[in-house]
Design an enzyme around this catalytic site. Structure first.
Site, short mmCIF file in Angstrom:
data_model
loop_
_atom_site.label_atom_id
_atom_site.label_comp_id
_atom_site.label_asym_id
_atom_site.label_seq_id
_atom_site.Cartn_x
_atom_site.Cartn_y
_atom_site.Cartn_z
N ASN A 10 0.95 -1.11 0.04
CA ASN A 10 -0.06 -0.01 -0.12
C ASN A 10 0.88 1.21 -0.36
O ASN A 10 1.43 1.53 1.04
CB ASN A 10 -0.94 -0.09 1.32
CG ASN A 10 -1.55 1.22 1.35
OD1 ASN A 10 -1.63 2.13 0.49
ND2 ASN A 10 -2.43 1.35 2.59
N TRP A 11 1.02 1.86 -1.51
CA TRP A 11 1.90 2.98 -1.35
C TRP A 11 1.20 4.24 -0.94
O TRP A 11 1.97 5.48 -0.54
CB TRP A 11 2.33 3.13 -2.88
CG TRP A 11 3.43 2.34 -3.23
CD1 TRP A 11 4.03 1.09 -2.47
CD2 TRP A 11 3.75 2.01 -4.46
NE1 TRP A 11 4.79 0.39 -3.30
CE2 TRP A 11 4.70 1.02 -4.56
CE3 TRP A 11 3.60 2.62 -5.93
CZ2 TRP A 11 5.26 0.52 -5.93
CZ3 TRP A 11 4.02 2.19 -7.12
CH2 TRP A 11 5.00 1.09 -6.89
N LYS A 12 -0.02 4.45 -0.38
CA LYS A 12 -0.55 5.52 0.22
C LYS A 12 -0.53 6.50 -0.63
O LYS A 12 -0.33 6.42 -2.13
CB LYS A 12 -0.17 5.77 1.52
CG LYS A 12 -0.42 4.51 2.28
CD LYS A 12 -0.30 4.64 3.92
CE LYS A 12 -0.38 3.46 4.61
NZ LYS A 12 -0.39 3.33 6.06
N HIS A 96 -9.75 0.81 4.09
CA HIS A 96 -8.56 1.06 4.86
C HIS A 96 -8.86 2.20 6.08
O HIS A 96 -9.59 3.14 5.90
CB HIS A 96 -7.41 1.69 4.04
CG HIS A 96 -6.12 1.59 4.71
ND1 HIS A 96 -5.55 3.01 5.58
CD2 HIS A 96 -5.16 0.62 4.69
CE1 HIS A 96 -4.47 2.42 6.01
NE2 HIS A 96 -4.19 1.37 5.31
N GLU A 98 -7.32 4.40 7.21
CA GLU A 98 -7.19 5.88 6.77
C GLU A 98 -8.55 6.47 5.99
O GLU A 98 -8.66 7.59 6.21
CB GLU A 98 -5.87 6.14 6.00
CG GLU A 98 -4.68 6.15 6.96
CD GLU A 98 -3.61 5.44 6.39
OE1 GLU A 98 -3.16 5.41 5.13
OE2 GLU A 98 -2.39 4.95 7.03
N GLU A 168 -5.72 -4.96 10.23
CA GLU A 168 -5.04 -3.99 10.74
C GLU A 168 -5.31 -3.13 11.79
O GLU A 168 -6.15 -2.39 11.71
CB GLU A 168 -4.78 -3.18 9.36
CG GLU A 168 -4.35 -3.59 8.02
CD GLU A 168 -3.65 -2.63 7.17
OE1 GLU A 168 -2.60 -2.79 6.61
OE2 GLU A 168 -4.37 -1.79 6.73
N GLY A 174 1.80 2.50 10.68
CA GLY A 174 2.81 3.60 10.79
C GLY A 174 3.42 3.88 11.88
O GLY A 174 3.97 5.16 11.86
N SER A 214 2.97 -1.91 10.36
CA SER A 214 4.32 -1.83 10.60
C SER A 214 5.03 -3.19 10.10
O SER A 214 5.96 -3.85 10.91
CB SER A 214 4.81 -1.44 12.01
OG SER A 214 4.10 -0.17 12.39
N GLY A 236 4.79 1.56 4.74
CA GLY A 236 6.01 2.21 4.90
C GLY A 236 7.18 1.29 4.30
O GLY A 236 8.12 1.66 3.40
#
Ligand code: PGA
Length: 250
Positions: A10-12, A96, A98, A168, A174, A214, A236
């Protein structure tokens, strides 16, 4: 049942098209011939054509981080399933944390998106997970069951096969704090039991449940090596070809 693991990036909201292309060109030789696990990249929509083109003919699939539940329409800023498919995307993240936190996505919206994704033959990765206060209050199981039931409303056992779940824990995303393998396995068992209740034991047995939060090269083996953990959704540590490769080849 043995489930093929899925390791997903997931490159966000990171990378330009040039950076995305350079990633794929460096990454493909590193994972060439890797057939043990499925691999998928989830870039921003504006990067999709570049990433699909660069990954063409490889063992790496490409998907969207978000889709809208409508087929098309006046939804400024959104991406439709038809648009995703037209550029060669095959997967999509849904719900997700976010998206839930910053864009007010509810279980009801997640459910509508899941119906649309399945209708159009995408592989949906439905993200669920508890926030820290919920874990500390002993409410993790309740939260996970509510999210699964909400996401899966109206989904039939016949339609459910492509669905992937990503567990998650929000407090691990993160933050560098990872759930221990024991915590992750316990959560996955709760989720799988809820899927069994809703859709039957054989659907639950075949459903892949990824862990995210993470995941790094140094904890990937401990997590993905668990029979109950069917892969990872990586933020990340997926941004660099070498660290994501180390996770893929845990
Ligand atoms: P992280 O993100 O690996 O950076 O914690 C995971 C995710 O948000 O899917």
């Amino acid at each position: 049942m043995s489930r093929t693991k899925l390791i997903a990036a997931n490159w966000k909201m990171y990378k330009t098209p040039a950076e995305a292309k350079a990633f794929v060109e460096a990454f493909l030789p590193l994972v060439a011939g890797h057939t043990r696990d499925e691999i998928a990249l989830f870039p921003s929509p504006v990067l999709l054509p570049t990433v699909v083109e660069a990954a063409k003919g490889s063992n790496v699939a490409v998907g969207c981080q978000n889709i809208h539940f409508a087929e098309e329409g006046a939804y400024t800023g959104e991406t439709s399933v038809g648009q995703l498919k037209a550029v060669g995307g095959t997967h999509t993240l849904i719900g997700h944390s976010e998206r839930r936190q910053y864009f007010a996505e509810t279980d009801e919206i997640v459910n509508k998106k899941l119906h649309t994704a399945l209708k159009h033959g995408l592989i949906p990765v439905v993200c669920i997970g508890e926030v820290l206060a919920e874990r500390e209050a002993g409410k993790t199981a309740e939260v996970l069951k509510t999210q699964v039931a909400g996401a899966f409303a109206g989904i039939t056992p016949e339609a459910a096969a492509p669905i992937v779940i990503a567990y998650e824990p929000v407090w691990a995303i993160g933050t560098g704090k990872t759930a221990t393998p024991e915590m992750a396995v316990e959560a996955h068992q709760i989720i799988r039991a809820e899927v069994a209740k809703l859709l039957g034991a054989s659907v639950a047995d075949g459903m892949r449940i990824l862990y995210g939060g993470s995941v790094k090269p140094d904890n990937a083996t401990a997590l993905c090596g668990q029979e109950e953990i069917d892969g990872a959704l990586v933020g990340g540590a997926s941004l660099k070809p070498d660290s994501f490769t180390a996770i893929v080849k845990y």
